[in-house]
Design an enzyme around this catalytic site. Structure first.
Site, PDB file in Angstrom:
ATOM      1  N   ARG A  35      25.624  49.445  -8.823  1.00  0.00           N
ATOM      2  CA  ARG A  35      25.491  49.980 -10.181  1.00  0.00           C
ATOM      3  C   ARG A  35      24.025  49.927 -10.630  1.00  0.00           C
ATOM      4  O   ARG A  35      23.527  48.888 -11.049  1.00  0.00           O
ATOM      5  CB  ARG A  35      26.395  49.201 -11.139  1.00  0.00           C
ATOM      6  CG  ARG A  35      27.850  49.598 -10.965  1.00  0.00           C
ATOM      7  CD  ARG A  35      28.783  48.678 -11.706  1.00  0.00           C
ATOM      8  NE  ARG A  35      28.909  47.373 -11.091  1.00  0.00           N
ATOM      9  CZ  ARG A  35      29.697  46.399 -11.552  1.00  0.00           C
ATOM     10  NH1 ARG A  35      30.412  46.583 -12.639  1.00  0.00           N
ATOM     11  NH2 ARG A  35      29.761  45.235 -10.923  1.00  0.00           N
ATOM     12  N   ASP A  60      25.324  50.585  -1.102  1.00  0.00           N
ATOM     13  CA  ASP A  60      26.675  50.098  -0.820  1.00  0.00           C
ATOM     14  C   ASP A  60      26.613  49.276   0.460  1.00  0.00           C
ATOM     15  O   ASP A  60      26.308  49.808   1.530  1.00  0.00           O
ATOM     16  CB  ASP A  60      27.626  51.297  -0.657  1.00  0.00           C
ATOM     17  CG  ASP A  60      29.076  50.863  -0.524  1.00  0.00           C
ATOM     18  OD1 ASP A  60      29.339  49.758   0.004  1.00  0.00           O
ATOM     19  OD2 ASP A  60      29.954  51.642  -0.948  1.00  0.00           O
ATOM     20  N   ASN A  87      26.102  37.233  -1.383  1.00  0.00           N
ATOM     21  CA  ASN A  87      27.066  36.975  -2.453  1.00  0.00           C
ATOM     22  C   ASN A  87      28.023  38.140  -2.701  1.00  0.00           C
ATOM     23  O   ASN A  87      29.160  37.928  -3.109  1.00  0.00           O
ATOM     24  CB  ASN A  87      26.269  36.639  -3.732  1.00  0.00           C
ATOM     25  CG  ASN A  87      27.128  36.735  -4.968  1.00  0.00           C
ATOM     26  OD1 ASN A  87      27.949  35.861  -5.241  1.00  0.00           O
ATOM     27  ND2 ASN A  87      26.971  37.830  -5.719  1.00  0.00           N
ATOM     28  N   TYR A 153      42.379  38.511   1.542  1.00  0.00           N
ATOM     29  CA  TYR A 153      41.161  37.986   0.897  1.00  0.00           C
ATOM     30  C   TYR A 153      40.798  36.637   1.523  1.00  0.00           C
ATOM     31  O   TYR A 153      39.632  36.392   1.867  1.00  0.00           O
ATOM     32  CB  TYR A 153      41.363  37.854  -0.616  1.00  0.00           C
ATOM     33  CG  TYR A 153      40.157  37.223  -1.289  1.00  0.00           C
ATOM     34  CD1 TYR A 153      38.947  37.903  -1.367  1.00  0.00           C
ATOM     35  CD2 TYR A 153      40.213  35.927  -1.804  1.00  0.00           C
ATOM     36  CE1 TYR A 153      37.817  37.319  -1.947  1.00  0.00           C
ATOM     37  CE2 TYR A 153      39.099  35.337  -2.390  1.00  0.00           C
ATOM     38  CZ  TYR A 153      37.909  36.036  -2.451  1.00  0.00           C
ATOM     39  OH  TYR A 153      36.797  35.449  -3.018  1.00  0.00           O
ATOM     40  N   LYS A 157      37.384  35.179   3.656  1.00  0.00           N
ATOM     41  CA  LYS A 157      36.582  33.998   3.317  1.00  0.00           C
ATOM     42  C   LYS A 157      36.654  32.952   4.440  1.00  0.00           C
ATOM     43  O   LYS A 157      35.702  32.201   4.636  1.00  0.00           O
ATOM     44  CB  LYS A 157      37.009  33.422   1.960  1.00  0.00           C
ATOM     45  CG  LYS A 157      36.639  34.356   0.790  1.00  0.00           C
ATOM     46  CD  LYS A 157      35.119  34.584   0.685  1.00  0.00           C
ATOM     47  CE  LYS A 157      34.719  35.531  -0.425  1.00  0.00           C
ATOM     48  NZ  LYS A 157      33.261  35.759  -0.501  1.00  0.00           N
ATOM     49  N   PRO A 183      33.133  28.332  -4.146  1.00  0.00           N
ATOM     50  CA  PRO A 183      33.618  28.050  -5.497  1.00  0.00           C
ATOM     51  C   PRO A 183      35.138  28.149  -5.604  1.00  0.00           C
ATOM     52  O   PRO A 183      35.778  28.911  -4.866  1.00  0.00           O
ATOM     53  CB  PRO A 183      32.979  29.168  -6.352  1.00  0.00           C
ATOM     54  CG  PRO A 183      31.991  29.865  -5.461  1.00  0.00           C
ATOM     55  CD  PRO A 183      32.477  29.653  -4.056  1.00  0.00           C
ATOM     56  N   VAL A 186      35.968  31.004 -10.934  1.00  0.00           N
ATOM     57  CA  VAL A 186      34.819  31.214 -11.827  1.00  0.00           C
ATOM     58  C   VAL A 186      35.125  32.443 -12.684  1.00  0.00           C
ATOM     59  O   VAL A 186      35.501  33.495 -12.138  1.00  0.00           O
ATOM     60  CB  VAL A 186      33.510  31.513 -11.044  1.00  0.00           C
ATOM     61  CG1 VAL A 186      32.304  31.315 -11.955  1.00  0.00           C
ATOM     62  CG2 VAL A 186      33.389  30.690  -9.776  1.00  0.00           C
TER      63      VAL A 186
HETATM   64  P1  NDP Z   1      31.933  40.089  -9.648  1.00  0.00           P
HETATM   65  O1  NDP Z   1      32.953  41.156  -9.514  1.00  0.00           O
HETATM   66  O2  NDP Z   1      31.534  39.665 -11.013  1.00  0.00           O
HETATM   67  O3  NDP Z   1      30.610  40.514  -8.823  1.00  0.00           O
HETATM   68  C1  NDP Z   1      30.719  41.054  -7.542  1.00  0.00           C
HETATM   69  C2  NDP Z   1      29.376  41.616  -7.113  1.00  0.00           C
HETATM   70  O4  NDP Z   1      29.508  42.143  -5.775  1.00  0.00           O
HETATM   71  C3  NDP Z   1      28.899  42.748  -7.997  1.00  0.00           C
HETATM   72  O5  NDP Z   1      27.518  42.592  -8.259  1.00  0.00           O
HETATM   73  C4  NDP Z   1      29.127  43.991  -7.152  1.00  0.00           C
HETATM   74  O6  NDP Z   1      28.128  44.983  -7.420  1.00  0.00           O
HETATM   75  C5  NDP Z   1      28.931  43.450  -5.736  1.00  0.00           C
HETATM   76  N1  NDP Z   1      29.599  44.307  -4.768  1.00  0.00           N
HETATM   77  C6  NDP Z   1      30.939  44.483  -4.611  1.00  0.00           C
HETATM   78  N2  NDP Z   1      31.169  45.446  -3.687  1.00  0.00           N
HETATM   79  C7  NDP Z   1      29.948  45.890  -3.259  1.00  0.00           C
HETATM   80  C8  NDP Z   1      29.522  46.875  -2.337  1.00  0.00           C
HETATM   81  N3  NDP Z   1      30.402  47.623  -1.651  1.00  0.00           N
HETATM   82  N4  NDP Z   1      28.203  47.069  -2.146  1.00  0.00           N
HETATM   83  C9  NDP Z   1      27.291  46.327  -2.839  1.00  0.00           C
HETATM   84  N5  NDP Z   1      27.624  45.375  -3.721  1.00  0.00           N
HETATM   85  C10 NDP Z   1      28.954  45.155  -3.950  1.00  0.00           C
HETATM   86  O7  NDP Z   1      32.507  38.845  -8.832  1.00  0.00           O
HETATM   87  P2  NDP Z   1      31.898  37.374  -8.560  1.00  0.00           P
HETATM   88  O8  NDP Z   1      30.529  37.262  -9.081  1.00  0.00           O
HETATM   89  O9  NDP Z   1      32.899  36.403  -8.992  1.00  0.00           O
HETATM   90  O10 NDP Z   1      31.887  37.379  -6.966  1.00  0.00           O
HETATM   91  C11 NDP Z   1      30.732  37.122  -6.199  1.00  0.00           C
HETATM   92  C12 NDP Z   1      31.148  36.465  -4.894  1.00  0.00           C
HETATM   93  O11 NDP Z   1      31.747  35.196  -5.184  1.00  0.00           O
HETATM   94  C13 NDP Z   1      32.180  37.230  -4.069  1.00  0.00           C
HETATM   95  O12 NDP Z   1      31.830  37.124  -2.702  1.00  0.00           O
HETATM   96  C14 NDP Z   1      33.479  36.478  -4.336  1.00  0.00           C
HETATM   97  O13 NDP Z   1      34.392  36.618  -3.280  1.00  0.00           O
HETATM   98  C15 NDP Z   1      32.960  35.072  -4.467  1.00  0.00           C
HETATM   99  N6  NDP Z   1      33.811  34.120  -5.166  1.00  0.00           N
HETATM  100  C16 NDP Z   1      34.186  34.357  -6.469  1.00  0.00           C
HETATM  101  C17 NDP Z   1      34.977  33.442  -7.118  1.00  0.00           C
HETATM  102  C18 NDP Z   1      35.464  33.638  -8.510  1.00  0.00           C
HETATM  103  O14 NDP Z   1      36.429  32.971  -8.916  1.00  0.00           O
HETATM  104  N7  NDP Z   1      34.848  34.514  -9.305  1.00  0.00           N
HETATM  105  C19 NDP Z   1      35.394  32.195  -6.448  1.00  0.00           C
HETATM  106  C20 NDP Z   1      34.959  32.076  -5.086  1.00  0.00           C
HETATM  107  C21 NDP Z   1      34.172  32.992  -4.502  1.00  0.00           C
HETATM  108  P3  NDP Z   1      28.424  46.541  -7.639  1.00  0.00           P
HETATM  109  O15 NDP Z   1      29.824  46.689  -8.138  1.00  0.00           O
HETATM  110  O16 NDP Z   1      27.371  46.954  -8.621  1.00  0.00           O
HETATM  111  O17 NDP Z   1      28.201  47.132  -6.304  1.00  0.00           O
HETATM  112  C1  8X3 Z   2      37.959  33.603  -5.442  1.00  0.00           C
HETATM  113  C2  8X3 Z   2      38.786  32.617  -6.137  1.00  0.00           C
HETATM  114  O1  8X3 Z   2      41.118  31.779  -6.644  1.00  0.00           O
HETATM  115  O2  8X3 Z   2      40.999  33.904  -5.509  1.00  0.00           O
HETATM  116  O3  8X3 Z   2      37.545  33.265  -4.187  1.00  0.00           O
HETATM  117  O4  8X3 Z   2      40.464  31.890  -4.337  1.00  0.00           O
HETATM  118  S1  8X3 Z   2      40.413  32.564  -5.608  1.00  0.00           S
END
Ligand code: NDP
Ligand code: 8X3
Length: 255
Positions: A35, A60, A87, A153, A157, A183, A186
């Site tokens: 984005r 992407d 990330n 999913y 991981k 994590p 979150v």
């Molecule tokens: P968000 O949805 O808030 O952020 C996800 C980010 O990933 C966005 O910036 C998005 O950017 C980017 N992204 C997704 N798909 C693509 C793609 N095809 N190309 C480039 N960028 C991409 O989620 P979180 O911040 O929570 O997640 C971040 C990481 O943390 C992930 O790996 C998630 O699995 C992991 N995680 C999250 C947890 C939670 O509870 N939130 C817990 C444990 C792990 P854009 O859409 O602009 O491309």
């Molecule tokens: C993201 C958090 O609860 O889906 O990894 O495992 S959970």
């Protein structure tokens, strides 16, 4: 000395918080995501708040050529990446295997596993050449234990967990550190993406207890990158106090 960190998925949630934290602490940051307008907003915010430089790459991560072209397009003075934060990722759907949506599976595997591999393949040779660097992979509690309806999913991981171990072995001769941060829940856009824009379903995930916030994970990243060179924080599990496993929470009843 100038340090450069590249953070994937910096347009939201954890990646955004990590980019802001590292910029605050003096890192020049390369922020990435699909984005463009969000990247532009974050770029402005960092420029206003901090002295650090910022550079945006919009691509992407699932498309190898886009990743390669983006990294190759970096100006010479941005090419020596010290810290790669892998990330970007997502969950799509919450379904039993027998009802799983194949497109959801493809998106999760292509982003969380293949995307992470693509960018690491392109950035890591520079680290190896310079015999220095730090790769931080965003794992999850979902990579430590499987929960019902989350098999795919969780599998992605678990793959991040395996890749983190393997990278650590391959990078060992070059003094490159590999950290996995896992994590629990979150409050980000994660559940909104998982439930395809269904806000009330997404909100329920974080109701009735204190979930983690993105800054909690940015703290963990900052802790890992600020250790002395002989210390590698290999694996960090950060959970809300009210969450014991991937699917076991202590929630207060609504009054
Ligand atoms: P968000 O949805 O808030 O952020 C996800 C980010 O990933 C966005 O910036 C998005 O950017 C980017 N992204 C997704 N798909 C693509 C793609 N095809 N190309 C480039 N960028 C991409 O989620 P979180 O911040 O929570 O997640 C971040 C990481 O943390 C992930 O790996 C998630 O699995 C992991 N995680 C999250 C947890 C939670 O509870 N939130 C817990 C444990 C792990 P854009 O859409 O602009 O491309
Ligand atoms: C993201 C958090 O609860 O889906 O990894 O495992 S959970």
């Amino acid at each position: 000395m100038r340090k450069i960190a590249l953070i994937t998925g910096a347009t939201s949630g954890l990646g955004r918080a990590i980019a802001l934290r590292l910029a605050k602490e003096g890192y020049d940051v390369i922020i990435t995501g699909r984005r463009k307008e969000r990247l532009e907003e974050l770029e402005k915010e960092i420029e206003i708040k901090y002295e650090s430089k910022v550079y945006s790459l919009c691509f992407d991560i699932r498309v190898y050529n886009q990743v390669e072209d983006a990294i190759n397009s970096l100006p010479q003075d941005w090419k020596n990446i010290d810290v790669l934060v892998n990330n970007a990722g997502l969950a799509a759907g919450l379904d039993p295997i027998q009802k799983g949506v194949v497109d959801d599976w493809e998106r999760m595997i292509d982003t969380n596993v293949k995307g992470l591999l693509y960018i690491t393949r392109i950035v890591s040779p520079g680290m190896v050449e310079r015999k220095s660097g730090h790769i931080i992979n965003m794992g999850s509690i979902a990579g430590k234990g499987v929960y019902p309806n989350g098999a795919v999913y969780c599998a992605t991981k678990y793959a991040v967990n395996a890749l983190s171990q393997g990278m650590r072995m391959d990078m060992l001769p070059y003094g490159i550190r590999v950290t996995q941060i896992c994590p629990g829940a979150v409050d980000t856009e994660f559940s909104l993406v998982r439930f395809k824009g269904d806000k009330s379903r997404a909100d329920q995930v974080y109701e009735g207890y204190d979930s983690l916030i993105a800054d909690d994970i940015a703290n963990a990243v900052y802790f890992a990158v600020t250790q002395p060179a002989h210390v590698d924080i290999q694996d960090v599990l950060v959970m809300p106090t009210a969450q014991a496993t991937g699917n076991m929470f202590h929630k207060e009843e609504k009054k």
